[in-house]
Design an enzyme around this catalytic site. Structure first.
Site, short mmCIF file in Angstrom:
data_model
loop_
_atom_site.label_atom_id
_atom_site.label_comp_id
_atom_site.label_asym_id
_atom_site.label_seq_id
_atom_site.Cartn_x
_atom_site.Cartn_y
_atom_site.Cartn_z
N ASN A 136 -5.09 3.33 7.88
CA ASN A 136 -6.41 3.71 7.72
C ASN A 136 -7.27 3.37 8.95
O ASN A 136 -8.10 4.00 9.24
CB ASN A 136 -6.86 3.08 6.38
CG ASN A 136 -6.70 4.03 5.28
OD1 ASN A 136 -6.40 5.35 5.41
ND2 ASN A 136 -6.53 3.59 4.13
N HIS A 146 0.82 -1.10 0.08
CA HIS A 146 0.16 0.03 -0.05
C HIS A 146 0.79 1.30 0.05
O HIS A 146 1.48 1.83 1.08
CB HIS A 146 -0.83 -0.02 1.25
CG HIS A 146 -1.81 1.10 1.21
ND1 HIS A 146 -2.28 1.73 2.58
CD2 HIS A 146 -2.30 2.10 0.41
CE1 HIS A 146 -3.10 2.62 2.12
NE2 HIS A 146 -3.13 2.99 1.09
#
Length: 717
Positions: free
Chosen positions: A500, A450
């Site tokens: 996140n 990511h």
């Protein structure tokens, strides 16, 4: 003449002595307590020697001295301010003893001479510097100031203006810049630096240079009259205050130390430096920034382990072009790994290549690359509409649309076209790695990689392993991220992964605060004042409200007890329904127009408050700064602890650095867990109790209660 663990002193020809820094069992020289004590002993030997005419100070390593041993700061800085000031003054007597030797001295700076290393060089009469070396005072980046005489000797040598710029700026400086301001006396090729130092000190001993006048200059007051002093410091202080900001006191304290000591002779000035050093050493900012440095060193060490354990990526591919694909391709190519960039649309490929070209052009503009080198790098990115050479690549990074069906289809397709052992990594920000792995025949070669947007700027890459991912695949992808100049943090698969997952409870606290009548403008202002680069509403606009809404749905499904978004209609829902997606379409919580350079300019849109008012059943209410900070930060702290408790991330250092590098958590606060240490766990539990009615988001974990009871810290001093 003297032999220690870090220093030796030997006689050379013609009455010259050499004090050589050569730390045993280490690739670099640094000033730990042992080395400082050895410098004292070496200085005493030299002072008593009757037949020495001059001294050169050298290093047997590729670097000169990188600075102090930062691992010793924690224990040292637990002492009182008075004790730290006294320690600094005593340490400075050792450097002054070198400066006061009854013969001329010269330092041969062959490599990095930073912080205490550069201060060591300043204690000699002359300095010869290798053309490839760099010098400077990075202390302010650790929240402290020079403590081995830098604020005293340097301004007297180069002038107050230059000293303020270098010390308050904290940057490393090349030889050319050092020579220009007379910080060094000569610049020569690295292989000649020692010989040049010997020659210079011999000439000084023969009377060709007035070394005693140079020494007197460093030991006397600053040569400024009252008007010059007022002009220099009257201009510098407001400028440095404005540049450093209220959260970083060290640059301003450094200037004040120089100013207070301007009219003093060396020893009185060194006492002032010690007091100023002690003052900033005791601040939470220094504690946090030193912690970040040590955490970063820990991550670099881990990355080296991954590089040893993983396979080297010789050729890469990225699936999906556009801004993200172009950013990944650029980062791979600029760090030396050729990459294929595939998409199904010619326009997307053009956009991806345009992004890479734009980033390379900026490097040329800044003189970091020549046009020829930039062109050569661009040629190692190969845009294509087909899978032609995918059989030759070692890794494929999938960066297509954030849709599980599309991703699964693309991943299954590419797996059938690559060679055996090729790693496939998904640049997903929210979709479960185990869910995506279900589409693959060899899930052991699959994991998440990511990247954060913009790829070229954001230092973090989350490497996310699923239940079937092999250790070799983890190590290989982490090593590839490190080779791309990124900081890899390995995390276990879960909804939202690490960053996140921790960010969205912060957004959850913000949504409830808006629901309860909070003013989005005040909240942004308070959180920016707290140290975030942007407030939560502004951050939502930058992330993209549609993107945030989607990730919020994923996390609500993953953690329904505390991240459910169905209990009330939020301000984010209102913006999403109104198709106000943020910067990407020019309107979100704020309105955006582009400036001449194409950058978005933010302005307040009157309609925003009206839209938010529709989801504020009790109308607007004014909240104190403390309540705003607590209601946003406490859910973030708790979720970080959960990630640690569940083994999503291995260490507190990795959890905190993920937040600092991934979402710009204020560095001077150190990360969520360091911030928790600073506030104190008992205080946090009291705040949790105060907001218990707001639900599970504010419910502390059992481990937090245990820590409070035992008085433990995530980062013991």
């Amino acid at each position: 003449m003297y032999q220690g663990q870090s220093i030796r002193v030997v006689r050379l020809d013609h009455g010259i002595a050499e004090l050589c820094f050569d730390r045993k069992d280490d690739a670099i020289n640094k000033f730990d307590a042992r080395t400082v004590e050895e410098l004292k002993a070496a200085g005493e030997v030299l002072a008593q020697a009757a037949d020495i005419k001059g001294l050169i100070v050298t290093s047997a390593k590729d670097v000169f001295i990188v600075g102090a041993d930062i691992t010793e700061f924690g224990a040292n800085f637990q002492r009182t301010e008075e004790e730290i000031a006294a320690w600094a003054f005593e340490a400075n007597k050792i450097f002054s003893a070198i400066e006061d030797l009854p013969f001329p001295s010269c330092t041969a700076i062959n490599g990095f001479a930073l912080g205490g290393g550069f201060e060591m060089a300043l204690s000699t009469d002359y300095r010869v510097m290798a053309a490839t070396a760099q010098v400077g005072f990075p202390e302010v980046k650790l929240g402290i100031i020079p403590g081995f005489g830098g604020t005293v000797r340097f301004p007297r040598l180069v002038g107050a203006d230059n000293a303020i710029e270098w010390i308050a700026g904290g940057e490393q400086n090349k030889a050319e810049a050092a020579l220009k301001i007379h910080a060094v006396d000569a610049v020569v090729p690295v292989e000649k630096v020692r010989d040049a130092a010997i020659k210079l000190v011999q000439q000084a001993a023969e009377g060709k240079y007035d070394w005693q006048a140079r020494r007197a200059q460093k030991k006397g007051p600053l040569k400024l009259d009252a008007i010059e002093t007022m002009m220099v410091f009257g201009t510098a202080l407001p400028f440095i205050q404005g540049k450093a900001g209220k959260h970083y006191p060290a640059p301003v304290e450094a200037v004040k130390a120089i100013q207070k000591a301007a009219g003093k002779s060396r020893d009185d000035a060194l006492r002032i430096e010690g007091q100023s050093f002690a003052k900033v050493a005791k601040t939470p900012v220094a504690d946090a920034l030193i912690g970040i440095f040590l955490n970063d060193q820990f991550l670099k060490k881990k990355a080296k382990g991954y590089i040893k354990a993983g396979k080297k990526i010789e050729r890469a591919a990225v699936l999906g072009a556009g801004i993200m694909g172009g950013g990944i391709a650029y980062q791979s190519a600029v760090k030396g790994t050729p990459i294929i960039m595939k998409d199904i649309a010619e326009k997307a490929l053009e956009l991806g290549m345009s992004e890479a070209n734009k980033l390379l052009a900026k490097q040329v503009e800044r003189n970091k690359l020549t046009p020829e080198k930039a062109g050569a790098i661009l040629s190692t990115i190969r845009p294509t509409l087909n899978y032609g050479d995918f059989g030759q690549v070692d890794i494929v990074v999938e960066a297509v649309v954030e849709n599980p069906k599309v991703k699964k289809s693309v991943l299954a397709e590419v797996e059938g076209l690559v060679k055996d052992g090729t790693i496939i990594a998904s640049n997903t920000s929210s979709i479960s790695i185990d869910e995506l792995a279900g589409a693959l025949k060899k899930p052991e070669n699959f994991l998440g990689m990511h990247f954060f947007n913009p790829v070229h700027r954001m230092p973090l890459v989350e490497v996310i392993y699923g239940t079937k991912t092999s250790k070799e695949a983890i190590a290989t992808v982490a090593a590839y991220a490190a080779a791309m100049g990124k900081t890899p943090i390995v995390v276990k698969n879960c909804p939202g992964f690490l960053v996140n997952r921790i960010l969205f409870p912060y957004f959850g606290g913000w949504s409830m605060l808006l629901r309860d009548g909070g003013d989005y403008l005040k909240i942004d202002k308070v959180m920016e004042g707290f140290g975030w680069p942007m407030g939560p509403a502004y951050l939502q606009d930058v992330v993209g409200i549609d993107t945030s809404h989607h990730v919020g749905d994923v996390l609500a499904e993953g953690y329904p007890d505390r991240m459910s978004n169905k209990e009330f209609k939020s301000a984010l829902d209102v913006m999403f329904d109104a198709k106000r997606y943020g910067q990407k379409n020019g309107i979100g919580f704020y309105r955006y127009e582009t400036d001449k350079k194409g950058k978005p300019l933010k302005s307040v849109d009157p309609k925003t408050a009206e839209l938010i008012a529709t989801v504020q059943p009790k109308g607007q209410r004014d909240f104190s700064e403390e309540e705003i900070i607590d209601r946003l930060m406490i859910p973030m702290i708790i979720e970080t602890v959960r990630c640690l408790d569940e083994g999503i991330v291995e260490t507190p250092a990795e959890a905190d650095m993920g937040l600092v590098y991934g979402i710009g958590f204020p560095p001077f606060r150190g990360g969520a867990l360091k911030y928790a240490d600073t506030i104190g766990m008992k205080t946090i539990l009291d705040k949790c109790a105060k907001y218990a009615a707001l639900g599970k988001l504010y419910e502390p974990t059992e481990s937090m209660k245990k820590m409070a009871g035992e008085g433990k810290l995530y980062f013991p001093k």
